[in-house]
Design a protein around this motif. Structure first.
Motif, PDB file in Angstrom:
ATOM      1  N   UNK A 197      43.940  24.178  37.804  1.00 12.30           N
ATOM      2  CA  UNK A 197      43.631  25.609  37.943  1.00 12.30           C
ATOM      3  C   UNK A 197      44.537  26.420  37.021  1.00 12.30           C
ATOM      4  N   UNK A 198      45.811  26.059  36.975  1.00  7.30           N
ATOM      5  CA  UNK A 198      46.743  26.756  36.093  1.00  7.30           C
ATOM      6  C   UNK A 198      46.389  26.601  34.619  1.00  7.30           C
ATOM      7  N   UNK A 199      45.920  25.422  34.242  1.00  8.19           N
ATOM      8  CA  UNK A 199      45.508  25.213  32.849  1.00  8.19           C
ATOM      9  C   UNK A 199      44.306  26.096  32.500  1.00  8.19           C
ATOM     10  N   UNK A 200      43.363  26.180  33.420  1.00  3.64           N
ATOM     11  CA  UNK A 200      42.153  26.974  33.167  1.00  3.64           C
ATOM     12  C   UNK A 200      42.454  28.467  33.152  1.00  3.64           C
ATOM     13  N   UNK A 201      43.308  28.929  34.056  1.00  3.57           N
ATOM     14  CA  UNK A 201      43.504  30.375  34.237  1.00  3.57           C
ATOM     15  C   UNK A 201      44.789  30.913  33.631  1.00  3.57           C
ATOM     16  N   UNK A 202      45.697  30.030  33.252  1.00  2.00           N
ATOM     17  CA  UNK A 202      46.992  30.471  32.749  1.00  2.00           C
ATOM     18  C   UNK A 202      47.006  30.676  31.249  1.00  2.00           C
ATOM     19  N   UNK A 203      48.198  30.675  30.702  1.00  2.00           N
ATOM     20  CA  UNK A 203      48.358  30.966  29.280  1.00  2.00           C
ATOM     21  C   UNK A 203      48.452  29.719  28.413  1.00  2.00           C
ATOM     22  N   UNK A 204      48.619  28.544  29.016  1.00  2.00           N
ATOM     23  CA  UNK A 204      48.808  27.326  28.222  1.00  2.00           C
ATOM     24  C   UNK A 204      47.651  27.098  27.263  1.00  2.00           C
TER      25      UNK A 204
ATOM     26  N   UNK B 207      36.968  22.599  29.954  1.00  2.00           N
ATOM     27  CA  UNK B 207      36.485  23.211  28.707  1.00  2.00           C
ATOM     28  C   UNK B 207      35.540  24.375  29.004  1.00  2.00           C
ATOM     29  N   UNK B 208      34.561  24.102  29.872  1.00  2.00           N
ATOM     30  CA  UNK B 208      33.558  25.120  30.171  1.00  2.00           C
ATOM     31  C   UNK B 208      34.131  26.347  30.857  1.00  2.00           C
ATOM     32  N   UNK B 209      34.959  26.134  31.867  1.00  2.00           N
ATOM     33  CA  UNK B 209      35.518  27.285  32.597  1.00  2.00           C
ATOM     34  C   UNK B 209      36.503  28.068  31.746  1.00  2.00           C
ATOM     35  N   UNK B 210      37.264  27.366  30.908  1.00  2.00           N
ATOM     36  CA  UNK B 210      38.188  28.067  30.005  1.00  2.00           C
ATOM     37  C   UNK B 210      37.402  28.963  29.054  1.00  2.00           C
TER      38      UNK B 210
ATOM     39  N   UNK C  10      33.080  39.210  30.244  1.00  2.00           N
ATOM     40  CA  UNK C  10      33.619  40.555  30.491  1.00  2.00           C
ATOM     41  C   UNK C  10      34.097  40.682  31.929  1.00  2.00           C
ATOM     42  N   UNK C  11      33.627  39.777  32.776  1.00  2.00           N
ATOM     43  CA  UNK C  11      34.026  39.756  34.179  1.00  2.00           C
ATOM     44  C   UNK C  11      34.406  38.316  34.528  1.00  2.00           C
ATOM     45  N   UNK C  12      35.609  37.865  34.114  1.00  2.00           N
ATOM     46  CA  UNK C  12      35.981  36.458  34.286  1.00  2.00           C
ATOM     47  C   UNK C  12      35.953  36.012  35.748  1.00  2.00           C
ATOM     48  N   UNK C  13      35.580  34.751  35.910  1.00  2.00           N
ATOM     49  CA  UNK C  13      35.553  34.132  37.227  1.00  2.00           C
ATOM     50  C   UNK C  13      36.940  34.255  37.859  1.00  2.00           C
ATOM     51  N   UNK C  14      37.024  34.669  39.117  1.00  2.00           N
ATOM     52  CA  UNK C  14      38.342  34.790  39.747  1.00  2.00           C
ATOM     53  C   UNK C  14      39.002  33.417  39.931  1.00  2.00           C
ATOM     54  N   UNK C  15      40.308  33.438  40.029  1.00  2.00           N
ATOM     55  CA  UNK C  15      41.081  32.206  40.202  1.00  2.00           C
ATOM     56  C   UNK C  15      40.618  31.450  41.438  1.00  2.00           C
TER      57      UNK C  15
END
Length: 194
Positions: A104-111, A166-169, A176-181
């Motif tokens: 989850x952190x990889x998809x939603x974070x800054x990495x 890959x897809x979620x990132x 414009x309305x990103x999927x919530x964490x």
């Protein structure tokens, strides 16, 4: 021809000092990635990279035989850095729940989501779609990601997780309305608990 002041005075003319930069090739690769992120593959040239790196154009041809070699080196660097960060995140997970949170952190974070890295990554994908030889870079990247995931999940599950990352990132980067964490977490849990 009028003699120069140096030749009249007997003082040898000053020669331009060459800057010793043992890691110039590595720096040029990093600068190339920045140029790719700014201008795309189509707008990247030896001349543009040399100007951005403030080096002579000849330095580019000394280090890279052509644009293909420069692009391969730049995209290989991008993939290796992303795979290293991915590997580190998964190494820190000790339990299945921590592995889920790492994903989850990889998809939603800054990495994986730095704007310059995202744009360069999409340029890599686009080039790999057109040029099969570039797919060796993306395939090596996927293999490393899956190996990191296999520390925590079955091989078949890792293929699904890798594709989902890959897809979620991409979805979160372009929406414009990103999927919530919380939705990302639920998606990861559904795949990893089946």
């Amino acid at each position: 021809m009028t003699p120069s002041a140096d030749s009249v005075s007997g003082t040898p003319p000053k020669q331009r000092q060459r800057r010793h930069e043992p890691d110039r090739r590595e720096r040029l690769i990093n600068v190339a990635l920045a140029v790719i992120a700014e201008r795309g593959v189509a707008g990247t040239s030896h001349r543009r990279v040399a100007a951005a790196a403030e080096v002579p154009l000849g330095s580019m041809t000394y280090h890279f035989a052509g644009m293909d070699e420069l692009l391969t080196a730049a995209f290989t660097r991008l993939a290796e850095e992303a795979a290293d960060a991915f590997d580190q995140a998964m190494l820190q997970a000790r339990t299945p729940e921590e592995a889920v949170e790492a994903i989850v952190g990889l998809i939603t974070g800054t990495v994986l989501n730095r704007p310059d890295a995202l744009v360069a990554t999409y340029e890599l994908y686009s080039l790999a779609a057109r040029r099969p030889e570039i797919r060796t870079i993306t395939n090596a990247w996927m293999a490393r990601s899956r190996a990191a995931l296999e520390r925590h999940f079955e091989p078949e599950t890792t293929v699904m997780i890798d594709a989902m990352i890959e897809g979620l990132t991409m979805h979160r980067a372009l929406s414009l309305d990103p999927m919530p964490v919380s939705t990302v977490r639920e998606a990861v849990r559904r795949i990893t608990t089946t």
